[in-house]
Design a protein around this motif. Sequence first.
Motif, PDB file in Angstrom:
ATOM      1  N   ILE A  81      -1.236   6.621 -14.496  1.00 48.47           N
ATOM      2  CA  ILE A  81      -1.033   5.166 -14.466  1.00 48.47           C
ATOM      3  C   ILE A  81      -2.202   4.529 -13.720  1.00 48.47           C
ATOM      4  CG2 ILE A  81       0.333   5.215 -12.335  1.00 48.47           C
ATOM      5  CD1 ILE A  81       2.043   2.931 -13.522  1.00 48.47           C
ATOM      6  N   ALA A  82      -2.675   3.397 -14.206  1.00 43.77           N
ATOM      7  CA  ALA A  82      -3.781   2.695 -13.562  1.00 43.77           C
ATOM      8  C   ALA A  82      -3.267   1.920 -12.356  1.00 43.77           C
ATOM      9  CB  ALA A  82      -4.441   1.746 -14.557  1.00 43.77           C
ATOM     10  N   ALA A  83      -4.159   1.724 -11.365  1.00 45.40           N
ATOM     11  CA  ALA A  83      -3.784   0.975 -10.163  1.00 45.40           C
ATOM     12  C   ALA A  83      -3.333  -0.438 -10.512  1.00 45.40           C
ATOM     13  CB  ALA A  83      -4.964   0.927  -9.196  1.00 45.40           C
ATOM     14  N   SER A  84      -3.962  -1.039 -11.513  1.00 50.37           N
ATOM     15  CA  SER A  84      -3.592  -2.399 -11.926  1.00 50.37           C
ATOM     16  C   SER A  84      -2.183  -2.437 -12.514  1.00 50.37           C
ATOM     17  CB  SER A  84      -4.598  -2.941 -12.949  1.00 50.37           C
ATOM     18  OG  SER A  84      -4.662  -2.094 -14.085  1.00 50.37           O
ATOM     19  N   GLN A  92       0.822  -1.209   0.000  1.00 53.02           N
ATOM     20  CA  GLN A  92       0.000   0.000   0.000  1.00 53.02           C
ATOM     21  C   GLN A  92       0.860   1.264   0.000  1.00 53.02           C
ATOM     22  OE1 GLN A  92      -2.703   0.227   3.318  1.00 53.02           O
ATOM     23  NE2 GLN A  92      -3.811   1.969   2.508  1.00 53.02           N
ATOM     24  N   THR A  93       1.894   1.265   0.839  1.00 55.39           N
ATOM     25  CA  THR A  93       2.797   2.418   0.907  1.00 55.39           C
ATOM     26  C   THR A  93       3.552   2.592  -0.400  1.00 55.39           C
ATOM     27  OG1 THR A  93       3.083   2.068   3.282  1.00 55.39           O
ATOM     28  CG2 THR A  93       4.731   3.432   2.180  1.00 55.39           C
ATOM     29  N   LEU A  94       4.031   1.487  -0.966  1.00 63.53           N
ATOM     30  CA  LEU A  94       4.775   1.558  -2.225  1.00 63.53           C
ATOM     31  C   LEU A  94       3.879   2.012  -3.373  1.00 63.53           C
ATOM     32  CD1 LEU A  94       6.975  -1.657  -1.962  1.00 63.53           C
ATOM     33  CD2 LEU A  94       7.720   0.718  -1.721  1.00 63.53           C
ATOM     34  N   THR A  95       2.618   1.610  -3.345  1.00 63.10           N
ATOM     35  CA  THR A  95       1.671   2.049  -4.382  1.00 63.10           C
ATOM     36  C   THR A  95       1.534   3.565  -4.349  1.00 63.10           C
ATOM     37  OG1 THR A  95       0.440  -0.037  -4.322  1.00 63.10           O
ATOM     38  CG2 THR A  95      -0.720   1.891  -5.185  1.00 63.10           C
ATOM     39  N   LYS A  96       1.360   4.135  -3.146  1.00 64.65           N
ATOM     40  CA  LYS A  96       1.253   5.594  -3.013  1.00 64.65           C
ATOM     41  C   LYS A  96       2.526   6.285  -3.485  1.00 64.65           C
ATOM     42  CE  LYS A  96      -1.954   5.491   0.929  1.00 64.65           C
ATOM     43  NZ  LYS A  96      -2.110   5.780   2.380  1.00 64.65           N
ATOM     44  N   TRP A  97       3.660   5.673  -3.154  1.00 67.65           N
ATOM     45  CA  TRP A  97       4.955   6.254  -3.540  1.00 67.65           C
ATOM     46  C   TRP A  97       5.123   6.251  -5.055  1.00 67.65           C
ATOM     47  CZ3 TRP A  97       9.537   3.602  -5.332  1.00 67.65           C
ATOM     48  CH2 TRP A  97      10.689   4.397  -5.357  1.00 67.65           C
ATOM     49  N   ILE A  98       4.767   5.148  -5.706  1.00 66.07           N
ATOM     50  CA  ILE A  98       4.857   5.061  -7.168  1.00 66.07           C
ATOM     51  C   ILE A  98       3.918   6.070  -7.818  1.00 66.07           C
ATOM     52  CG2 ILE A  98       4.353   3.591  -9.177  1.00 66.07           C
ATOM     53  CD1 ILE A  98       5.340   1.202  -7.499  1.00 66.07           C
ATOM     54  N   LEU A  99       2.686   6.155  -7.309  1.00 66.64           N
ATOM     55  CA  LEU A  99       1.711   7.109  -7.850  1.00 66.64           C
ATOM     56  C   LEU A  99       2.227   8.541  -7.729  1.00 66.64           C
ATOM     57  CD1 LEU A  99      -1.621   5.568  -6.497  1.00 66.64           C
ATOM     58  CD2 LEU A  99      -0.898   5.688  -8.896  1.00 66.64           C
TER      59      LEU A  99
END
Length: 327
Positions: free
Chosen positions: A153-156, A136-143
């Motif tokens: 970029i899409a979440a998928s 979850q944290t890495l997803t926010k960081w990438i976004l």
Amino acid sequence: MKRLNEDLKNHAFKQIYLLYGEEAYLKKQYKNRLKDAMAAEGDSMNYTYFEGKDTNVKEVIDLAETMPFFAERRVIMLQNTGFFKNACPELADYLKNVPETTYFVFIEDEIDKRGKVYKTVRDKGCVVELARQDAQTLTKWILGNVKREGKQIAASTVRQILDKVGMDMENLQNELEKLFCYTTDKASIEPEDVEAVCTNHIKNQIFDLVNAVAEKQQKKALQYYYDLLTLKEPPMRILFLMIRQFRLLEQVKEMAGKGMPPKEIASAAGVPPFAVGKYQAQAKAFTKKELRKIIEAGADLEESVKTGRLGDRLSVELFIVEFSRKA
């Protein structure tokens, strides 16, 4: 980490910092931020960096006793010295009464929380663990990184990046840079872009190898093994990662059999929630008895190599051949 960010924001520093943990990227980032905030650029008179286990404690203490030269503080940064792993009573005693103009920043891979140095820094300064970040944290960081590049970029697709590249932030940063360069003329990053430029993390290659073993595709399994050897991966590391994968499958199979929900399985097994499904699918290809037999065979093989009864490269190859053979 919150406390450290507040110190950096307010420019109000503790006299001693200890940064430790598995996430090398974060340690590097905060190390550089502390250096830039606490010491003037190019000030070699008041900033000193020590690295390695041969660091001389007496030299460090003598330097710490020296007044800064036309500056507010003297900053001493020390990395991977082993002071927090091995007993260093002299440093532990000294850190209890550091001159008010001297500031220490320690960056370590391993620490012993029972040691005197750690306890002193914990009591007198600020200890920050920089552990592996969750999905979850890495997803926010990438976004956040993608947004700063003015792209979408899409979440998928973010999940695809994490699945392909792994959870190491330094690897992720390098792969994101490649993606940004590859999509310079595009407004968004698509799944095909990830497939085109992102490098498969070794764990994914091991997953594919184990998958080939599960499907009894012997030729394919051996090709994955040879590819890893070409990439200079040592045979015994490949075996270690394979056995770790089989242990993970055994664990996932056991938990799934008890009816545990995917989120709990992910937490217990230490894998991203979105990856649980693929591990469950792979685990179904084996019985509990087969997984146990493979794990025990791997342990026996490791012992044979260590005692010189078998060569490493050939022994791992024979291991793959044995368990990818059709019944």
